[in-house]
Design an enzyme around this catalytic site. Structure first.
Site, PDB file in Angstrom:
ATOM      1  CB  SER A 106      -3.750   2.575   1.994  1.00  0.00           C
ATOM      2  OG  SER A 106      -3.859   2.006   0.727  1.00  0.00           O
ATOM      3  CE  LYS A 131      -3.318  -1.168  -0.680  1.00  0.00           C
ATOM      4  NZ  LYS A 131      -3.690  -1.947  -1.917  1.00  0.00           N
ATOM      5  CG  HIS A 154       4.685  -6.174  -1.091  1.00  0.00           C
ATOM      6  ND1 HIS A 154       4.789  -4.887  -1.550  1.00  0.00           N
ATOM      7  CD2 HIS A 154       3.442  -6.599  -1.478  1.00  0.00           C
ATOM      8  CE1 HIS A 154       3.673  -4.563  -2.202  1.00  0.00           C
ATOM      9  NE2 HIS A 154       2.851  -5.580  -2.167  1.00  0.00           N
ATOM     10  CB  THR A 159       1.890   7.724 -13.866  1.00  0.00           C
ATOM     11  OG1 THR A 159       2.621   8.948 -13.783  1.00  0.00           O
ATOM     12  CG2 THR A 159       2.544   6.814 -14.898  1.00  0.00           C
TER      13      THR A 159
HETATM   14  S1  PPS Z   1      -0.492  -3.075  -3.255  1.00  0.00           S
HETATM   15  O1  PPS Z   1      -1.767  -3.825  -3.089  1.00  0.00           O
HETATM   16  O2  PPS Z   1       0.395  -3.271  -2.100  1.00  0.00           O
HETATM   17  O3  PPS Z   1       0.179  -3.349  -4.516  1.00  0.00           O
HETATM   18  O4  PPS Z   1      -0.962  -1.551  -3.217  1.00  0.00           O
HETATM   19  P1  PPS Z   1      -0.078  -0.322  -3.707  1.00  0.00           P
HETATM   20  O5  PPS Z   1      -0.186  -0.211  -5.175  1.00  0.00           O
HETATM   21  O6  PPS Z   1       1.275  -0.381  -3.093  1.00  0.00           O
HETATM   22  O7  PPS Z   1      -0.802   0.915  -3.015  1.00  0.00           O
HETATM   23  C1  PPS Z   1      -2.136   1.273  -3.298  1.00  0.00           C
HETATM   24  C2  PPS Z   1      -2.267   2.712  -2.857  1.00  0.00           C
HETATM   25  O8  PPS Z   1      -1.606   3.571  -3.824  1.00  0.00           O
HETATM   26  C3  PPS Z   1      -2.558   4.476  -4.357  1.00  0.00           C
HETATM   27  N1  PPS Z   1      -2.211   4.783  -5.750  1.00  0.00           N
HETATM   28  C4  PPS Z   1      -1.919   6.037  -6.165  1.00  0.00           C
HETATM   29  N2  PPS Z   1      -1.806   7.194  -5.478  1.00  0.00           N
HETATM   30  C5  PPS Z   1      -1.513   8.312  -6.203  1.00  0.00           C
HETATM   31  N3  PPS Z   1      -1.345   8.306  -7.548  1.00  0.00           N
HETATM   32  C6  PPS Z   1      -1.440   7.168  -8.265  1.00  0.00           C
HETATM   33  N4  PPS Z   1      -1.282   7.190  -9.588  1.00  0.00           N
HETATM   34  C7  PPS Z   1      -1.733   5.952  -7.569  1.00  0.00           C
HETATM   35  N5  PPS Z   1      -1.904   4.660  -7.943  1.00  0.00           N
HETATM   36  C8  PPS Z   1      -2.190   3.968  -6.821  1.00  0.00           C
HETATM   37  C9  PPS Z   1      -3.887   3.731  -4.218  1.00  0.00           C
HETATM   38  O9  PPS Z   1      -4.973   4.607  -4.386  1.00  0.00           O
HETATM   39  C10 PPS Z   1      -3.728   3.179  -2.817  1.00  0.00           C
HETATM   40  O10 PPS Z   1      -3.777   4.198  -1.827  1.00  0.00           O
HETATM   41  P2  PPS Z   1      -5.105   4.663  -1.068  1.00  0.00           P
HETATM   42  O11 PPS Z   1      -4.646   5.608   0.006  1.00  0.00           O
HETATM   43  O12 PPS Z   1      -5.766   3.444  -0.515  1.00  0.00           O
HETATM   44  O13 PPS Z   1      -5.945   5.369  -2.091  1.00  0.00           O
END
Ligand code: PPS
Length: 296
Positions: free
Chosen positions: A139, A49, A109, A228
């Site tokens: 998250s 996350k 991870h 992105t």
């Molecule tokens: S995982 O399941 O571990 O692979 O999740 P991960 O991709 O690491 O994290 C998901 C969170 O990243 C946010 N996210 C983004 N934030 C900003 N910009 C972009 N482009 C973006 N893409 C993914 C996603 O919304 C999750 O955060 P939260 O706070 O839950 O919205």
């Protein structure tokens, strides 16, 4: 609750050296530990996350020189083999990585102490993305609610305890970021922050591009920033997990692309929880020079 491990009484997770992992990953542990890294591997490393999907899309856009169509070749989960992934009868992450032509871009991870040793021996490049622990916890809480492969997070109060004690999949957030932060001078590590990408995406994308040994025009960098963005990735079926069946990720409970902001923790943490988190942070991270941005 299992009183020896503090984990939910479910067979979904099992500890490896004190770190809860998917039971299937723990079953596959010797294959993962014996993974053969190659000197030109780039490993994307994150605590869950923390912006894994975001950095994967950025890295792929850089690798494909900003060609959006090439980035549509597969869903994001399949573009960079997830080395500790195991869910038989699917091919394991190790097998997927072995099948990938070099130069490979892989992801994990895993905390430093569980990383297959060959990554250190081969002196690979590591791209680590860290996110502040409070937003990460929020998250992860919503993710555990919607991800049917993970234990139910319980109430927010219960989840706060589990997260701060590291009783969640892939273990302690504190140990994870600290572990990677501490080895960054000894290995080829680019350590960046979710909050910095949010604040100045072009600057961070440029750092990643240089780390990858690429040289792209300003117009291509601008295009990557645009493609992105949270809004674009939320609508993109190759990044928003909409192709994953509801029986695994139930996005009616919470979308995978949920908010994508810095500071959502303020909508969830009580004053007491905030103080407790900060106290644990001081205990666990004392002596570390790492500095997190908690709001923009
Ligand atoms: S995982 O399941 O571990 O692979 O999740 P991960 O991709 O690491 O994290 C998901 C969170 O990243 C946010 N996210 C983004 N934030 C900003 N910009 C972009 N482009 C973006 N893409 C993914 C996603 O919304 C999750 O955060 P939260 O706070 O839950 O919205």
């Amino acid at each position: 609750m299992d009183l020896t491990t503090g984990l939910e009484s479910s067979s979904l997770l099992r500890e490896v050296e004190g770190v809860p992992l998917f039971a299937a990953t723990a079953d596959n542990w010797s294959q993962i530990q014996n993974f053969e890294a190659k000197p030109d591997d780039l490993l994307i490393c994150t605590y869950p996350k923390s912006g894994t999907t975001w950095i994967q899309e950025i890295v792929d856009m850089i690798e494909q020189n900003g060609d959006v169509n090439k980035c549509q070749r597969a869903v994001i989960q399949q573009r960079h083999p997830f080395i500790e992934w195991a869910r038989p009868p699917q091919p394991s992450g190790v097998k997927n990585a072995e099948a990938m032509p070099s130069p490979r871009i892989l992801r994990t991870h895993l905390p430093t102490q569980l990383l297959p040793l060959s990554f250190w021996k081969k002196d690979c490049k590591f791209l680590y993305v860290a996110r502040n622990g409070k937003d990460c916890m929020v998250s992860y809480y919503y993710f555990q609610k919607m991800n049917q492969m993970l234990p139910d997070p319980g109430t927010w109060e219960e989840y706060f305890e589990k997260f701060t004690k590291g009783k969640v999949n892939w273990g302690s957030w504190y140990d994870h970021v600290k572990g990677w932060w501490e080895i960054k001078e000894r290995y080829k590590v680019l350590f960046i922050f979710y909050e910095d990408i949010k604040k100045d995406p072009k600057n961070e994308i440029r750092k990643v591009m240089q780390f990858m040994g690429k040289n792209l025009d300003e117009t291509v960098l601008d295009k990557i920033v645009h493609e992105t963005s949270f809004e674009k990735m939320k609508e993109n079926p190759m990044t928003n997990r909409s192709t994953v069946p509801k029986s695994i990720l139930d996005q009616s409970i919470s979308p995978f692309m949920r908010k994508g902001t810095v500071g959502d923790w303020k909508n969830h943490f009580t004053v007491a929880q905030n103080e407790k988190f900060d106290e644990i942070y001081r205990e666990k991270m004392g002596g570390t020079s790492i500095n997190f941005c908690m709001e923009l």
